[in-house]
Design an enzyme around this catalytic site. Structure first.
Site, PDB file in Angstrom:
ATOM      1  N   ARG A  26       1.089  -1.386  -0.262  1.00 29.31           N
ATOM      2  CA  ARG A  26       0.340  -0.236   0.329  1.00 29.31           C
ATOM      3  C   ARG A  26       1.112   1.676  -0.292  1.00 29.31           C
ATOM      4  O   ARG A  26       1.861   1.168   0.598  1.00 29.31           O
ATOM      5  CB  ARG A  26      -0.895   0.462   0.837  1.00 29.31           C
ATOM      6  N   SER A  73      -8.944  11.953   0.934  1.00 35.66           N
ATOM      7  CA  SER A  73      -8.668  10.918   1.813  1.00 35.66           C
ATOM      8  C   SER A  73      -9.114  10.889   3.452  1.00 35.66           C
ATOM      9  O   SER A  73      -8.251  12.220   3.656  1.00 35.66           O
ATOM     10  CB  SER A  73      -7.725  10.680   1.342  1.00 35.66           C
ATOM     11  N   GLN A  75      -7.992   9.164   5.281  1.00 31.91           N
ATOM     12  CA  GLN A  75      -6.837   8.477   6.132  1.00 31.91           C
ATOM     13  C   GLN A  75      -5.903   9.456   6.026  1.00 31.91           C
ATOM     14  O   GLN A  75      -5.339  10.093   7.198  1.00 31.91           O
ATOM     15  CB  GLN A  75      -6.784   6.809   5.624  1.00 31.91           C
ATOM     16  N   ASP A 222     -14.618   2.300  -1.121  1.00 26.23           N
ATOM     17  CA  ASP A 222     -15.288   0.578  -0.262  1.00 26.23           C
ATOM     18  C   ASP A 222     -16.161  -0.054  -1.366  1.00 26.23           C
ATOM     19  O   ASP A 222     -15.811  -1.320  -1.062  1.00 26.23           O
ATOM     20  CB  ASP A 222     -14.379   0.832   0.614  1.00 26.23           C
ATOM     21  N   LYS A 249      -5.940  -0.584  -3.713  1.00 26.46           N
ATOM     22  CA  LYS A 249      -6.655  -0.650  -2.388  1.00 26.46           C
ATOM     23  C   LYS A 249      -5.496  -1.891  -2.226  1.00 26.46           C
ATOM     24  O   LYS A 249      -4.342  -2.187  -2.254  1.00 26.46           O
ATOM     25  CB  LYS A 249      -7.693  -0.915  -2.736  1.00 26.46           C
ATOM     26  N   ARG A 253      -8.524  -3.535  -7.120  1.00 27.15           N
ATOM     27  CA  ARG A 253      -9.904  -3.765  -7.349  1.00 27.15           C
ATOM     28  C   ARG A 253      -9.904  -4.190  -8.543  1.00 27.15           C
ATOM     29  O   ARG A 253     -11.556  -4.449  -8.733  1.00 27.15           O
ATOM     30  CB  ARG A 253     -10.761  -2.888  -6.189  1.00 27.15           C
ATOM     31  N   ARG A 297     -12.448  -7.875   0.792  1.00 22.54           N
ATOM     32  CA  ARG A 297     -14.505  -7.125  -0.088  1.00 22.54           C
ATOM     33  C   ARG A 297     -13.921  -7.536  -1.319  1.00 22.54           C
ATOM     34  O   ARG A 297     -15.824  -8.022  -1.883  1.00 22.54           O
ATOM     35  CB  ARG A 297     -14.063  -5.705   0.208  1.00 22.54           C
TER      36      ARG A 297
END
Length: 335
Positions: A26, A73, A75, A222, A249, A253, A297
């Site tokens: 990441r 974001s 985060q 997400d 991610k 994804r 996920r």
């Protein structure tokens, strides 16, 4: 990890971060860059962008500054705000779109004063935080998303999801499903601390395709895998853009969805920053063996797709424990 980096960067002791193989891939540069501009001393692999990472005491207090975020974001925003708790002067984060605001609500519940102007949030160093007597954490809508989609697309379904957080910065999944024609009702709306909560009643419905892009992405990024399954069963075409964040991610994804979900129903085209999904009754569903990439996920969404379609065998299914350890047991109780 990103939030902890913001909290520990101003401290006068060494902190070392590592993690599993997924976390080692990441990108952390997006957090390290603004923290470094505040005076933090952070070193790591791949040009100080990937784990393992060490935070070395800077030898002086961090300095507040204004950071214009290139991508919304929560985060990154949270890491900067947490660092701002210990920095001299004012620390301001400016987002292109509002991202989830759980950190801001939690900080305010601890007595922190935040200043808001448009999509800019400012914080100053705090002498003391005052903890509330009780904090009740509502259920995560990102986990509820799988059941919202399953109940929407499996005929004759009716499901009541209790105690789900419906913070408006997180409810993009509800907006998109409602736009597709889903039958979703919020009941027993209330507040849990500073967070809005409700019970969500969802019934099966005839869905239709839709389009959405970057402006809503911070509120549902997400949930894109789950929305993909809804789009596969919906009549018409669904076009998703502005989702380039999905490529960094736990896995890529966008590519994972295209490569694996097409094994079950060949109707998905991946683009640079999104997906085009051809839905409807003309789609042919088949059984398949799909790879989860050890991404929780992806694994849970494959399970929902298999339950609604013709079945699926998931390779590396146990990764659901990252966020939802009881997922398969709860699925077995519903199906």
């Amino acid at each position: 990890l990103r939030l902890m980096m913001g909290m520990l960067a101003p401290q006068d002791f060494v902190s070392v971060f590592t993690g599993d193989s997924s976390l080692h891939k990441r990108p952390m540069g997006r957090v390290i860059k603004p923290l470094s501009r505040m005076g933090a001393n952070i070193v790591g692999r791949a040009g100080n962008t990937k784990l393992p990472i060490t935070v070395v005491p800077a030898g002086k207090k961090l300095q507040g500054f204004t950071y214009d975020m290139p991508v919304a974001s929560a985060q990154v925003k949270s890491a900067i705000l947490l660092a701002g708790l210990f920095a001299e002067g004012t620390t301001t984060v400016v987002e292109p779109y509002q991202s989830r605001n759980h950190t801001e609500l939690m900080l305010e519940s601890f007595g922190v004063k935040l200043d808001y102007e448009g999509t800019a949030i400012s914080i100053q160093a705090q002498d003391k935080l005052t903890a509330p007597e009780k904090i009740v954490v509502p259920g995560d809508i990102s986990s509820a998303a799988f059941w919202l989609v399953a109940a929407s697309v499996i005929p004759d379904s009716e499901l009541l999801l209790k105690n789900v957080g419906i913070n408006p910065t997180r409810t993009g999944i509800l907006d998109v499903l409602n736009d597709m024609g889903a039958d979703i009702t919020l009941t027993n709306e209330r507040s849990s601390g500073s967070e809005p909560v409700a019970d969500i009643l969802v019934r099966s419905a005839s869905l239709h395709g839709t389009s959405f892009g970057a402006d809503i992405m911070p509120r549902l990024v997400d949930e894109i895998p789950a929305i993909t399954v809804a789009a596969m069963f919906a009549e018409g075409e669904t076009v998703i853009t502005g989702a380039g964040e999905l490529r960094v991610k736990e896995t890529d994804r966008i590519q994972a969805i295209s490569d694996q979900f097409n094994k079950l129903c060949e109707c998905i085209t991946a683009t640079e920053d999104g997906l085009i999904i051809r839905g409807g009754s003309q789609n042919v569903w088949r059984q398949g063996t799909c790879f989860s990439y050890d991404d929780h996920r992806i694994a849970m969404t494959l399970a929902i797709a298999g339950m609604a379609g013709n079945g699926v065998e998931i390779e590396q299914p146990d990764c659901v424990a990252i966020s939802y350890p009881s997922f398969y047991e709860e699925m077995a109780g519903l199906y």
